[in-house]
Structures are given as structure tokens and as C-alpha cells.
Design a protein around this motif. Structure first.
Motif, PDB file in Angstrom:
ATOM      1  N   TYR A 184      -6.082 160.115  47.075  1.00 53.02           N
ATOM      2  CA  TYR A 184      -5.233 160.144  48.238  1.00 53.02           C
ATOM      3  C   TYR A 184      -3.925 161.321  47.915  1.00 53.02           C
ATOM      4  O   TYR A 184      -2.814 160.698  47.722  1.00 53.02           O
ATOM      5  CB  TYR A 184      -4.792 158.980  48.778  1.00 53.02           C
ATOM      6  CG  TYR A 184      -6.034 157.866  48.864  1.00 53.02           C
ATOM      7  CD1 TYR A 184      -6.681 158.215  50.017  1.00 53.02           C
ATOM      8  CD2 TYR A 184      -6.201 156.861  47.926  1.00 53.02           C
ATOM      9  CE1 TYR A 184      -7.809 157.052  50.186  1.00 53.02           C
ATOM     10  CE2 TYR A 184      -7.121 155.986  48.276  1.00 53.02           C
ATOM     11  CZ  TYR A 184      -7.942 156.030  49.348  1.00 53.02           C
ATOM     12  OH  TYR A 184      -9.144 155.140  49.460  1.00 53.02           O
TER      13      TYR A 184
ATOM     14  N   THR B 239      -6.633 156.932  53.560  1.00 58.97           N
ATOM     15  CA  THR B 239      -7.156 158.325  53.823  1.00 58.97           C
ATOM     16  C   THR B 239      -6.244 159.076  55.086  1.00 58.97           C
ATOM     17  O   THR B 239      -5.626 160.454  54.722  1.00 58.97           O
ATOM     18  CB  THR B 239      -8.444 158.334  54.393  1.00 58.97           C
ATOM     19  OG1 THR B 239      -9.416 157.768  53.507  1.00 58.97           O
ATOM     20  CG2 THR B 239      -9.138 159.761  54.694  1.00 58.97           C
ATOM     21  N   TRP B 240      -5.832 158.227  56.118  1.00 59.35           N
ATOM     22  CA  TRP B 240      -4.970 158.839  57.178  1.00 59.35           C
ATOM     23  C   TRP B 240      -3.763 158.894  56.718  1.00 59.35           C
ATOM     24  O   TRP B 240      -2.997 159.956  56.811  1.00 59.35           O
ATOM     25  CB  TRP B 240      -4.937 157.708  58.323  1.00 59.35           C
ATOM     26  CG  TRP B 240      -4.033 157.816  59.339  1.00 59.35           C
ATOM     27  CD1 TRP B 240      -4.055 158.924  60.489  1.00 59.35           C
ATOM     28  CD2 TRP B 240      -2.752 157.415  59.409  1.00 59.35           C
ATOM     29  NE1 TRP B 240      -2.953 158.878  61.300  1.00 59.35           N
ATOM     30  CE2 TRP B 240      -2.051 157.832  60.647  1.00 59.35           C
ATOM     31  CE3 TRP B 240      -2.187 156.432  58.806  1.00 59.35           C
ATOM     32  CZ2 TRP B 240      -1.041 157.471  61.132  1.00 59.35           C
ATOM     33  CZ3 TRP B 240      -0.763 156.016  59.231  1.00 59.35           C
ATOM     34  CH2 TRP B 240      -0.349 156.598  60.508  1.00 59.35           C
TER      35      TRP B 240
ATOM     36  N   GLN C 169      -2.199 152.981  63.352  1.00 61.61           N
ATOM     37  CA  GLN C 169      -1.512 154.394  63.173  1.00 61.61           C
ATOM     38  C   GLN C 169      -0.581 154.616  64.168  1.00 61.61           C
ATOM     39  O   GLN C 169       0.454 154.886  63.604  1.00 61.61           O
ATOM     40  CB  GLN C 169      -2.831 155.475  63.261  1.00 61.61           C
ATOM     41  CG  GLN C 169      -3.731 155.305  62.246  1.00 61.61           C
ATOM     42  CD  GLN C 169      -5.027 156.261  62.377  1.00 61.61           C
ATOM     43  OE1 GLN C 169      -5.359 156.411  63.358  1.00 61.61           O
ATOM     44  NE2 GLN C 169      -5.985 156.050  61.338  1.00 61.61           N
TER      45      GLN C 169
ATOM     46  N   ASP D 181       3.342 155.189  63.105  1.00 62.23           N
ATOM     47  CA  ASP D 181       4.163 156.442  63.279  1.00 62.23           C
ATOM     48  C   ASP D 181       5.272 155.928  64.231  1.00 62.23           C
ATOM     49  O   ASP D 181       6.336 156.630  64.259  1.00 62.23           O
ATOM     50  CB  ASP D 181       3.357 157.308  64.439  1.00 62.23           C
ATOM     51  CG  ASP D 181       2.267 158.218  63.658  1.00 62.23           C
ATOM     52  OD1 ASP D 181       2.648 158.387  62.590  1.00 62.23           O
ATOM     53  OD2 ASP D 181       1.197 158.542  64.138  1.00 62.23           O
TER      54      ASP D 181
ATOM     55  N   SER E 147      -2.810 159.740  53.661  1.00 64.81           N
ATOM     56  CA  SER E 147      -2.723 161.143  52.819  1.00 64.81           C
ATOM     57  C   SER E 147      -2.802 162.344  53.730  1.00 64.81           C
ATOM     58  O   SER E 147      -2.053 163.184  53.154  1.00 64.81           O
ATOM     59  CB  SER E 147      -4.098 160.893  52.033  1.00 64.81           C
ATOM     60  OG  SER E 147      -4.216 162.208  51.221  1.00 64.81           O
ATOM     61  N   ASP E 148      -3.698 162.068  54.916  1.00 62.23           N
ATOM     62  CA  ASP E 148      -3.703 163.196  55.712  1.00 62.23           C
ATOM     63  C   ASP E 148      -2.059 163.606  56.321  1.00 62.23           C
ATOM     64  O   ASP E 148      -1.799 164.804  56.760  1.00 62.23           O
ATOM     65  CB  ASP E 148      -4.700 163.192  56.753  1.00 62.23           C
ATOM     66  CG  ASP E 148      -6.049 163.138  56.097  1.00 62.23           C
ATOM     67  OD1 ASP E 148      -6.170 163.866  54.873  1.00 62.23           O
ATOM     68  OD2 ASP E 148      -7.031 162.734  56.779  1.00 62.23           O
ATOM     69  N   HIS E 149      -1.473 162.544  56.260  1.00 57.60           N
ATOM     70  CA  HIS E 149      -0.205 162.540  57.192  1.00 57.60           C
ATOM     71  C   HIS E 149       1.026 162.443  56.545  1.00 57.60           C
ATOM     72  O   HIS E 149       2.271 162.080  57.114  1.00 57.60           O
ATOM     73  CB  HIS E 149      -0.067 161.600  58.333  1.00 57.60           C
ATOM     74  CG  HIS E 149      -1.298 162.279  59.480  1.00 57.60           C
ATOM     75  ND1 HIS E 149      -2.563 161.305  59.478  1.00 57.60           N
ATOM     76  CD2 HIS E 149      -1.003 162.652  60.474  1.00 57.60           C
ATOM     77  CE1 HIS E 149      -3.345 162.190  60.574  1.00 57.60           C
ATOM     78  NE2 HIS E 149      -2.329 162.752  61.275  1.00 57.60           N
ATOM     79  N   HIS E 150       0.791 162.363  55.144  1.00 58.05           N
ATOM     80  CA  HIS E 150       2.089 162.209  54.215  1.00 58.05           C
ATOM     81  C   HIS E 150       2.801 160.925  54.426  1.00 58.05           C
ATOM     82  O   HIS E 150       4.041 161.004  54.459  1.00 58.05           O
ATOM     83  CB  HIS E 150       2.883 163.322  54.118  1.00 58.05           C
ATOM     84  CG  HIS E 150       2.033 164.778  54.127  1.00 58.05           C
ATOM     85  ND1 HIS E 150       1.627 165.005  52.674  1.00 58.05           N
ATOM     86  CD2 HIS E 150       1.738 165.843  54.615  1.00 58.05           C
ATOM     87  CE1 HIS E 150       0.650 166.148  52.597  1.00 58.05           C
ATOM     88  NE2 HIS E 150       0.739 166.554  53.897  1.00 58.05           N
ATOM     89  N   LYS E 151       2.031 159.945  54.662  1.00 60.95           N
ATOM     90  CA  LYS E 151       2.899 158.587  54.572  1.00 60.95           C
ATOM     91  C   LYS E 151       2.976 157.824  53.210  1.00 60.95           C
ATOM     92  O   LYS E 151       2.344 158.199  52.408  1.00 60.95           O
ATOM     93  CB  LYS E 151       2.012 157.415  55.496  1.00 60.95           C
ATOM     94  CG  LYS E 151       1.741 158.025  57.098  1.00 60.95           C
ATOM     95  CD  LYS E 151       2.883 158.180  57.588  1.00 60.95           C
ATOM     96  CE  LYS E 151       2.463 158.509  59.181  1.00 60.95           C
ATOM     97  NZ  LYS E 151       3.514 158.731  59.945  1.00 60.95           N
TER      98      LYS E 151
ATOM     99  N   GLY F 175      -2.308 163.403  49.409  1.00 56.92           N
ATOM    100  CA  GLY F 175      -1.049 163.605  50.212  1.00 56.92           C
ATOM    101  C   GLY F 175      -0.352 161.983  50.280  1.00 56.92           C
ATOM    102  O   GLY F 175       0.607 162.246  51.077  1.00 56.92           O
ATOM    103  N   LEU F 176      -0.740 161.259  49.793  1.00 60.84           N
ATOM    104  CA  LEU F 176      -0.078 159.620  49.912  1.00 60.84           C
ATOM    105  C   LEU F 176       1.086 159.736  49.094  1.00 60.84           C
ATOM    106  O   LEU F 176       0.996 160.160  47.817  1.00 60.84           O
ATOM    107  CB  LEU F 176      -1.155 158.660  49.650  1.00 60.84           C
ATOM    108  CG  LEU F 176      -0.616 157.262  50.125  1.00 60.84           C
ATOM    109  CD1 LEU F 176      -0.624 157.105  51.561  1.00 60.84           C
ATOM    110  CD2 LEU F 176      -1.605 156.260  49.437  1.00 60.84           C
TER     111      LEU F 176
END
Length: 242
Positions: free
Chosen positions: A129, A99-100, A28, A32, A102-106, A131-132
Motif C-alpha cells: 500500500y 487499498t482505497w 469511505q 472523508d 493507499s489511492d487517496h493517501h489516508k 500511498g498509505l
């Protein structure tokens, strides 16, 4: 953001000594920081293929991380007296990253599997997902690799998941990974499991490291693949003696 883990060399393939949680947080952070990252998820079959194909072995040795995706790898490390903390499967790593993401709009790009599997994913990924940002979904039945690589370069995803099967997916990543400074990961048959076309083993089988047995019962043609295990363990025991 450079993180390295100690490794255990099983038949010259360097497996990371890390927990799932440590590995995930490292990936992650690297995503980033837009660090180019090549992940191989390897089981005994992949190790045996690398043992017989020097070019493929070199490719694995140049990956950023090789994870133990198979209880046979844990067994091998134990035989060598240098046990690994736990199994880190491609499927679990991929779904945790989605999942991550989606949460962080990747943004994610998916390449591989059969056309009908990709059709399933096109339907279910947005609800699983939300937010993905899904910037690419294409099956593995292409003849021109460069066109796919150019599309990935144009879309600039944070994560590229290649479900092309070994050794093709690792060769594809090694050749084209400079197209995007993000995560590149070979995930074998994980799209099928994600789409639900190949169900994962029930929890009991997973917990007792018997997922391979469950899948063999469901798909007897996998027997040929499991046949490499005794030979693999024999070679690891030879390595342990030296």
C-alpha cells in the motif's frame, strides 16, 4: 454524512443489511467527512459471548455498524426469515480500505497481534500500500491502554485497526474512540492473515463458505470455538418462534 442500513437482530445483535460494496462506499464517505465510526465484525462466537455478557452486548448495540463476519450469521438471519445479502468479513473490509486509503493517501494506525506479526507488517505494508501513510504499528502486548490511546490521538489517523481479539478490541475502541474522528474497527486475527503468518483458505473453500473448516483442519484448537455453533443455532431457532 449519515448513512444507516436496515438491520436484522440476531440474538439482540443488530447486523446491517447491506452488500459489501454499499458498506464500503459508506465507510469511505464517513472517513472523508471525518465522522467517528465504530465497526464490529461479528461471528457466532462473538454473538454468543454478547448473549452471556450484557455489558458487551450493550457495547455492540452502540457500535455504528455490525457486519456479518461468518456464515453462521447468514444462517441465523435465514432462520429468522430475514436474510442478509452477503457475508462482510473484517479481513476483506480492512484490505479494501487499505487499498482505497493507499489511492487517496489516508493515514492508518495498526494496533494488536504479536510483535513478530507487526515486524512482518512493517516490512510488507509499504510495498503493498505505497500511498498509505502508516502512522502507527504496535503489537497488542501493552499494559497501559492510555499510552496507546494518547499516541493514536497525537497521530490523528483516518483509520484505526485493532487486532486485539474480542472482547478486548471492542472494549478498547468503545473506551478510546473519541481520541480520533475516524474509523475504528476491530479485526481479530486479520493482521496475521495480512502478514501471511496465517494463510487464508484457498478460494474454493472461501467460495463454498468453508473457510472455518479449512482453518480448523489447520488449527485443531479452533474446534472449541466451533463447538458454540450448535448452541447458537438452537437459540436463534428459539428466537424465531417468539
Amino acid at each position: 454524512m449519515q448513512t444507516t442500513f436496515p438491520t436484522v437482530s440476531v440474538l439482540n445483535v443488530p447486523f446491517i443489511k447491506a452488500s459489501r460494496a454499499q458498506f464500503l462506499s459508506t465507510l469511505q464517505a464517513r472517513i472523508d467527512h471525518q465522522q467517528n465510526t465504530f465497526v464490529v465484525t461479528a461471528n457466532p462466537e462473538i454473538v454468543m459471548y454478547a448473549h452471556q455478557h450484557a455489558d458487551y452486548l450493550r457495547l455492540l448495540q452502540h457500535a455504528d455498524f455490525v457486519t456479518p463476519d461468518g456464515v453462521g450469521i447468514l444462517d441465523g438471519a435465514k432462520i429468522l426469515g430475514d436474510p442478509l445479502p452477503e457475508r462482510i468479513t473484517g479481513f476483506d473490509t480492512m484490505t479494501a480500505l487499505l487499498t482505497w486509503g493507499s489511492d487517496h493517501h489516508k493515514a492508518a494506525y495498526f494496533v494488536g497481534a504479536k510483535p513478530e506479526v507487526i515486524d512482518f507488517l512493517r516490512d510488507i505494508l509499504p510495498s503493498h500500500y505505497p500511498g498509505l501513510n502508516i502512522v502507527g504499528l504496535r503489537d497488542g502486548y501493552f499494559t497501559d491502554e492510555q499510552t496507546v490511546a494518547d499516541d493514536i490521538a497525537a497521530k490523528q489517523p483516518d483509520m484505526v485497526f485493532a487486532a486485539l481479539g474480542f472482547p478486548k478490541q471492542e472494549h478498547f475502541i468503545a473506551t478510546h474512540r473519541q481520541a480520533v474522528n475516524g474509523l475504528w474497527m476491530g479485526v481479530g486475527g486479520s493482521f496475521d492473515a495480512l502478514a501471511g503468518t496465517v494463510p487464508r483458505a484457498p478460494e474454493f473453500w472461501q467460495k463454498h463458505h468453508l473457510e472455518w473448516a479449512y482453518r480448523t483442519l489447520k488449527e485443531p484448537k479452533r474446534l472449541k470455538r466451533i463447538a458454540v455453533i450448535p448452541r447458537y443455532l438452537r437459540l436463534v431457532r428459539q428466537q424465531a418462534k417468539h
